[in-house]
Design an enzyme around this catalytic site. Structure first.
Site, PDB file in Angstrom:
ATOM      1  N   GLU A 176      -9.730   5.281   0.193  1.00 34.68           N
ATOM      2  CA  GLU A 176      -8.847   4.591  -0.757  1.00 34.68           C
ATOM      3  C   GLU A 176      -8.565   5.456  -1.983  1.00 34.68           C
ATOM      4  O   GLU A 176      -9.357   5.481  -2.927  1.00 34.68           O
ATOM      5  CB  GLU A 176      -9.483   3.260  -1.193  1.00 34.68           C
ATOM      6  CG  GLU A 176      -8.617   2.500  -2.198  1.00 34.68           C
ATOM      7  CD  GLU A 176      -9.202   1.160  -2.647  1.00 34.68           C
ATOM      8  OE1 GLU A 176     -10.350   0.849  -2.285  1.00 34.68           O
ATOM      9  OE2 GLU A 176      -8.505   0.434  -3.357  1.00 34.68           O
ATOM     10  N   LYS A 218      -6.360   3.380   2.820  1.00 34.03           N
ATOM     11  CA  LYS A 218      -6.027   2.236   1.954  1.00 34.03           C
ATOM     12  C   LYS A 218      -5.344   2.764   0.700  1.00 34.03           C
ATOM     13  O   LYS A 218      -6.011   3.135  -0.270  1.00 34.03           O
ATOM     14  CB  LYS A 218      -7.312   1.469   1.605  1.00 34.03           C
ATOM     15  CG  LYS A 218      -7.102   0.359   0.579  1.00 34.03           C
ATOM     16  CD  LYS A 218      -8.250  -0.621   0.544  1.00 34.03           C
ATOM     17  CE  LYS A 218      -8.037  -1.671  -0.521  1.00 34.03           C
ATOM     18  NZ  LYS A 218      -8.918  -2.824  -0.390  1.00 34.03           N
ATOM     19  N   SER A 260      -3.563  -4.380  -3.177  1.00 34.00           N
ATOM     20  CA  SER A 260      -2.487  -5.084  -3.896  1.00 34.00           C
ATOM     21  C   SER A 260      -2.392  -4.622  -5.347  1.00 34.00           C
ATOM     22  O   SER A 260      -1.314  -4.715  -5.953  1.00 34.00           O
ATOM     23  CB  SER A 260      -2.637  -6.600  -3.793  1.00 34.00           C
ATOM     24  OG  SER A 260      -3.848  -7.074  -4.314  1.00 34.00           O
ATOM     25  N   GLY A 261      -3.488  -4.166  -5.933  1.00 35.36           N
ATOM     26  CA  GLY A 261      -3.441  -3.449  -7.216  1.00 35.36           C
ATOM     27  C   GLY A 261      -2.898  -4.196  -8.422  1.00 35.36           C
ATOM     28  O   GLY A 261      -2.476  -3.557  -9.375  1.00 35.36           O
ATOM     29  N   GLY A 262      -2.841  -5.521  -8.368  1.00 40.29           N
ATOM     30  CA  GLY A 262      -2.314  -6.273  -9.508  1.00 40.29           C
ATOM     31  C   GLY A 262      -0.917  -6.842  -9.255  1.00 40.29           C
ATOM     32  O   GLY A 262      -0.351  -7.523 -10.114  1.00 40.29           O
ATOM     33  N   ARG A 291      -7.077  -9.394  -4.700  1.00 38.50           N
ATOM     34  CA  ARG A 291      -6.443 -10.430  -5.524  1.00 38.50           C
ATOM     35  C   ARG A 291      -5.280 -11.138  -4.826  1.00 38.50           C
ATOM     36  O   ARG A 291      -5.152 -12.366  -4.917  1.00 38.50           O
ATOM     37  CB  ARG A 291      -5.962  -9.818  -6.844  1.00 38.50           C
ATOM     38  CG  ARG A 291      -7.097  -9.560  -7.799  1.00 38.50           C
ATOM     39  CD  ARG A 291      -6.711  -8.573  -8.874  1.00 38.50           C
ATOM     40  NE  ARG A 291      -6.629  -7.200  -8.378  1.00 38.50           N
ATOM     41  CZ  ARG A 291      -6.293  -6.149  -9.115  1.00 38.50           C
ATOM     42  NH1 ARG A 291      -5.996  -6.322 -10.388  1.00 38.50           N
ATOM     43  NH2 ARG A 291      -6.264  -4.943  -8.607  1.00 38.50           N
TER      44      ARG A 291
END
Ligand code: 13P
Length: 336
Positions: A176, A218, A260-262, A291
């Site tokens: 990742e 990822k 998804s990172g926010g 998230r």
């Protein structure tokens, strides 16, 4: 299910549109999530919440792997079943986060992920506890003079060293390299940084003899910064992300599962769907959301047992929507 090789495990996780539920928040991060709903982050509360997620009906058929934190891979539900067994009984494979977080590089704002020391021994235990795959997250910032080439090389080299040790221990490494959304940068700056990371990552993986067919990537999507004044739309994010991956990721990689990172849960689904509608690539393009899968479930739960089935419905819905997006079959009308 055939899980006799690393490549079979990797392929299984992303088969038929399935993706990954990232539930590997460290205790401090889990504390932040629980603070948002006014729940104490105790060991029992963390277990109850995750047990509820893992027992959701929508895990079956939509989720091929679940990433756990060290505490969770050892936890046992009040009825005596291990959380690992609950995941297995849903047809998903347990995975484990194995990095030890970030330390700053010198005086800079950049960081290097820790955790190679003692990794081999820790992996042996995780294998015995039932882990089939692992995760290591490197963090890359965009900003003034960032990312530096030093931060990229040091982090991508560590990712490749980690992946090699994991494969030696018969598990699939998930690599990742997360380029953070934080900042007011343009989508093109994100494209540049993501492209440099992926180039360096795959060159390190190949140099160190990591089996690409037994690896999962990822990555972040290529997006505008979260505070950018002009934000790229769904189509542009999808186009630029696919373009960046096609330019840097070998065809033999079985699966790419985005973080998804926010992003909002709907944006994360819409972007994934738009990419799969573009098509033209060999790898499965799927999800490994934390998230974006959990947020609606967390809000529905609020720490109350009587809300458990509502929370499970919320997670099941997002899992199904993202599975459809991984097949390019999602539509906004399915959300209502
Ligand atoms: P998010 O989808 O919330 O970014 O989490 C995924 C993850 O595992 C980050 O390491």
């Amino acid at each position: 299910m055939d899980l006799n090789s690393l490549s079979a495990i990797a392929k299984y996780i992303v088969s038929e549109g399935k993706g990954i539920l990232a539930a590997d928040e460290s205790n401090p991060t889990c504390g932040k999530r629980f603070d948002s709903i006014g729940v104490d982050s105790t060991e029992d509360n963390r277990r109850d919440y995750r047990e509820l997620l893992f027992r959701s009906e929508g895990i079956k058929g939509n989720i091929g792997g679940v990433i756990l934190f060290d505490e969770t891979i050892r936890q046992i539900s009040p009825d005596g079943t291990t959380l690992v067994d609950i995941i297995n009984s849903q047809g998903a494979l347990p995975g484990i986060k194995v990095d030890k977080g970030l330390i700053p590089i010198g005086e800079s704002e950049e960081s290097l992920t820790q955790g190679l020391e003692g990794l081999d021994e820790r992996l042996k235990e995780y294998y015995e506890l039932g882990a089939k795959f692992t995760k290591w997250r490197a963090v890359i910032n965009i900003g003034e003079d960032m990312p530096s080439s030093e931060a990229i090389s040091a982090n991508m080299e560590a990712l490749a060293d980690y992946a090699k040790i994991v494969q030696k221990n018969n598990m699939v490494p998930m690599v990742e390299p997360e380029v953070l959304m934080d900042g007011n940068h343009s989508i093109d700056a994100c494209y540049e940084a993501t492209s440099s990371c992926l180039k360096s990552l795959f060159s390190n993986l190949v140099d160190k003899g990591v089996d690409i067919e037994g690896t999962i990537l990822k990555p972040n999507m290529v997006t505008s910064g979260s505070n950018a004044s002009i934000k790229a739309d769904i189509e542009e994010v999808a186009q630029k992300t696919v373009e960046c991956l096609m330019a840097n990721v070998p065809e033999s990689l079985p699966g790419i599962t985005f973080l998804s990172g926010g992003q909002s849960d709907l944006d994360a689904t819409a972007h994934l769907d738009a990419m799969n509608k573009i098509g033209g690539f060999n790898w499965k393009l799927s999800f490994s959301y934390g998230r974006a899968l959990q947020q609606p479930a967390l809000k529905a739960w609020m720490g109350k047992t009587e809300n458990a089935s509502l929370a499970q419905k919320a997670l099941s819905h997002r899992a199904l929507m993202n599975k459809l997006a991984s097949e390019g079959k999602w539509d906004i009308s399915l959300e209502s």
